[in-house]
Design an enzyme around this catalytic site. Structure first.
Site, PDB file in Angstrom:
ATOM      1  N   GLY A 184       3.191   8.456 -11.565  1.00  0.00           N
ATOM      2  CA  GLY A 184       3.076   7.842 -10.244  1.00  0.00           C
ATOM      3  C   GLY A 184       3.434   8.821  -9.146  1.00  0.00           C
ATOM      4  O   GLY A 184       3.855   9.953  -9.393  1.00  0.00           O
ATOM      5  N   GLY A 186       5.068   8.880  -4.916  1.00  0.00           N
ATOM      6  CA  GLY A 186       5.720   8.095  -3.879  1.00  0.00           C
ATOM      7  C   GLY A 186       6.054   8.937  -2.675  1.00  0.00           C
ATOM      8  O   GLY A 186       5.571  10.066  -2.521  1.00  0.00           O
ATOM      9  N   ASP A 299      17.053   0.591  -1.540  1.00  0.00           N
ATOM     10  CA  ASP A 299      15.601   0.771  -1.504  1.00  0.00           C
ATOM     11  C   ASP A 299      14.935  -0.005  -2.633  1.00  0.00           C
ATOM     12  O   ASP A 299      14.000   0.479  -3.260  1.00  0.00           O
ATOM     13  CB  ASP A 299      15.263   2.262  -1.604  1.00  0.00           C
ATOM     14  CG  ASP A 299      13.818   2.572  -1.226  1.00  0.00           C
ATOM     15  OD1 ASP A 299      13.237   1.793  -0.434  1.00  0.00           O
ATOM     16  OD2 ASP A 299      13.277   3.568  -1.718  1.00  0.00           O
TER      17      ASP A 299
END
Length: 441
Positions: A184, A186, A299
């Protein structure tokens, strides 16, 4: 960084910021700094402008104020004549960097920006040495804004796979890894599935690129912050293994979760109550443990709530955003990127980011459960309205308006959990867990 009032009724008043925060200036009671709600400050809107601070860096953006925000005499934002505050908030105003000596004017009040850096011995004579990218050698003087330390240029940042190969060439924490695939991407970097060459153990390797130059003090501060989260030991927290930096790149390796994230899961369709609630209960267990150790996540989103191969929930990235922020490495991201939008943030975290308490994580986890059951956010962020204004001006939409199939007892718990003013509905993870067990299942 200090804001000093140099003109207006508060002349001489100072507001000091020594760490990462976002703050709203205006007359409303929730503003910090707050200007008085009196006749002398009628030209200042209730929520006038937002300042995003990561000392010594800062940015400012107008919030669609009635009389405008001025930076060094130039107007940087103001709603159109005849527009309501709500209409003004829907407009998009650009962010502007703040520098030492800049002047901000709100109505008749002028504030001067005062930036003081740590007194340290000079390491580099910039009149003789050109700061360069540690990978390709390109001049990065304009990119780092006078900072000292290792930096990766914009072009090299666009080739993260080459950077990670260089990182692995220097060994990660003294351990050799091979990369198998990208997991992934980010706001801070890219995540890879890696394998320990000696043991065959699979790990998630996250590579983070600082938004500013990383000097030895920043690296040491990053490691001090990370050491706290390395001590977290709970079955519902993804274990953090090695961490460090090499060639301007910061990295860590953590427990690999083959089941992906809750964001991946909800992307395939909203979850039923019988599936969603047990997942969040496990996350609450991990959250309670971390809070007991004094660690606040700050977060939490469905993207960093992961699933192991056997379905066990693992809350990931505890303290990583804070570690990057406290070391002054992240640049300014909260207001400037999609990753920084407050879809899962309570009101308290927006108006006082630096004083985030455990309750903000509890609210965020309740927002994650809401999202699993509805595939929507608790607040309405539609229509192009500034998302930070949405948090300041609106409450969560009752969940049964999004999904009438949610049982009423569970809906009542979630609606109460997503109250965030004057305070957050459930202050601790244990409180929310208890309510969900009693009424949600």
């Amino acid at each position: 960084m200090t804001l000093i009032v140099t003109r207006g009724p508060l002349d001489g008043r100072t507001f000091e910021f020594a760490e990462r925060t976002s703050c709203v200036l205006g007359r409303a009671a929730d503003c910090q700094p707050r200007l008085p709600d009196d006749d002398d400050h009628r030209k200042v809107s209730r929520h006038h402008c937002l300042i995003d601070i990561n000392p010594p860096d800062a940015r400012i953006r107008d919030f669609g104020s009635l009389n405008g925000t001025y930076l060094n005499g130039k107007r940087i934002g103001q709603r159109e004549p005849g527009q309501t505050p709500e209409q003004g908030a829907a407009a998009s105003f650009p962010e502007h960097d703040l520098r030492d000596g800049d002047e901000i004017r709100l109505g008749d009040t002028v504030l001067r920006v005062d930036v003081k850096r740590d007194e340290r011995p000079a390491r580099l004579d910039r009149t003789k040495v050109v700061p360069r990218c540690v990978h390709c050698g390109a001049d990065v003087g304009g990119e780092i804004g006078g900072r000292e330390g290792e930096y990766v240029c914009a072009e090299c940042r666009n080739s993260p796979d080459e950077l990670v190969r260089d990182l692995l060439g220097g060994a990660v924490g003294g351990v050799r890894y091979t990369i198998e695939k990208v997991l992934g991407e980010g706001g801070m970097g890219r995540v890879y599935l890696a394998r320990n060459v000696a043991t065959g153990q699979a790990v998630a390797l996250k590579m983070m690129l600082p938004g500013v130059a990383a000097d030895p003090d920043a690296r040491a501060q990053f490691m001090r912050e990370i050491s706290v989260t390395q001590g977290l030991d709970h079955p519902n927290i993804a274990r953090l293994h090695e961490a460090g930096s090499h060639g301007g790149v910061f990295f860590f390796t953590s427990e690999y979760c083959a089941g992906g994230s809750l964001a991946d899961r909800v992307a395939r369709g909203r979850l039923g109550v019988d599936e969603a609630v047990p997942l969040i209960l496990q996350a609450l267990d991990g959250l309670e443990h971390a809070h007991g150790q004094g660690v606040v996540h700050r977060d939490l989103t469905p993207h960093n709530i992961l699933l192991a191969a056997d379905g066990t929930v693992k809350v990931a990235d505890f303290g990583l955003a804070k570690a990057f922020d406290q070391a002054g490495l992240s640049g300014l991201t909260r207001t400037g990127t999609a990753a920084g939008k407050p879809y899962f943030m309570p009101y308290q975290q927006v108006v006082n980011f630096r004083h985030a308490r455990p309750a903000v994580d509890v609210w965020a986890l309740a927002a994650c459960l809401y999202h699993l059951l509805t595939r929507d956010y608790p607040r309405d962020f539609a229509g192009g309205k500034d998302p930070w204004q949405v948090v300041l001006q609106t409450q969560a939409v009752p969940i049964r308006q999004r999904n009438p199939d949610v049982p009423r007892p569970l809906a009542e718990v979630l609606d109460a959990a997503l109250v965030d003013r004057p305070q957050i509905g459930f202050p601790t993870a244990a409180d929310l867990r208890r309510a969900l067990v009693v009424r949600g299942l």
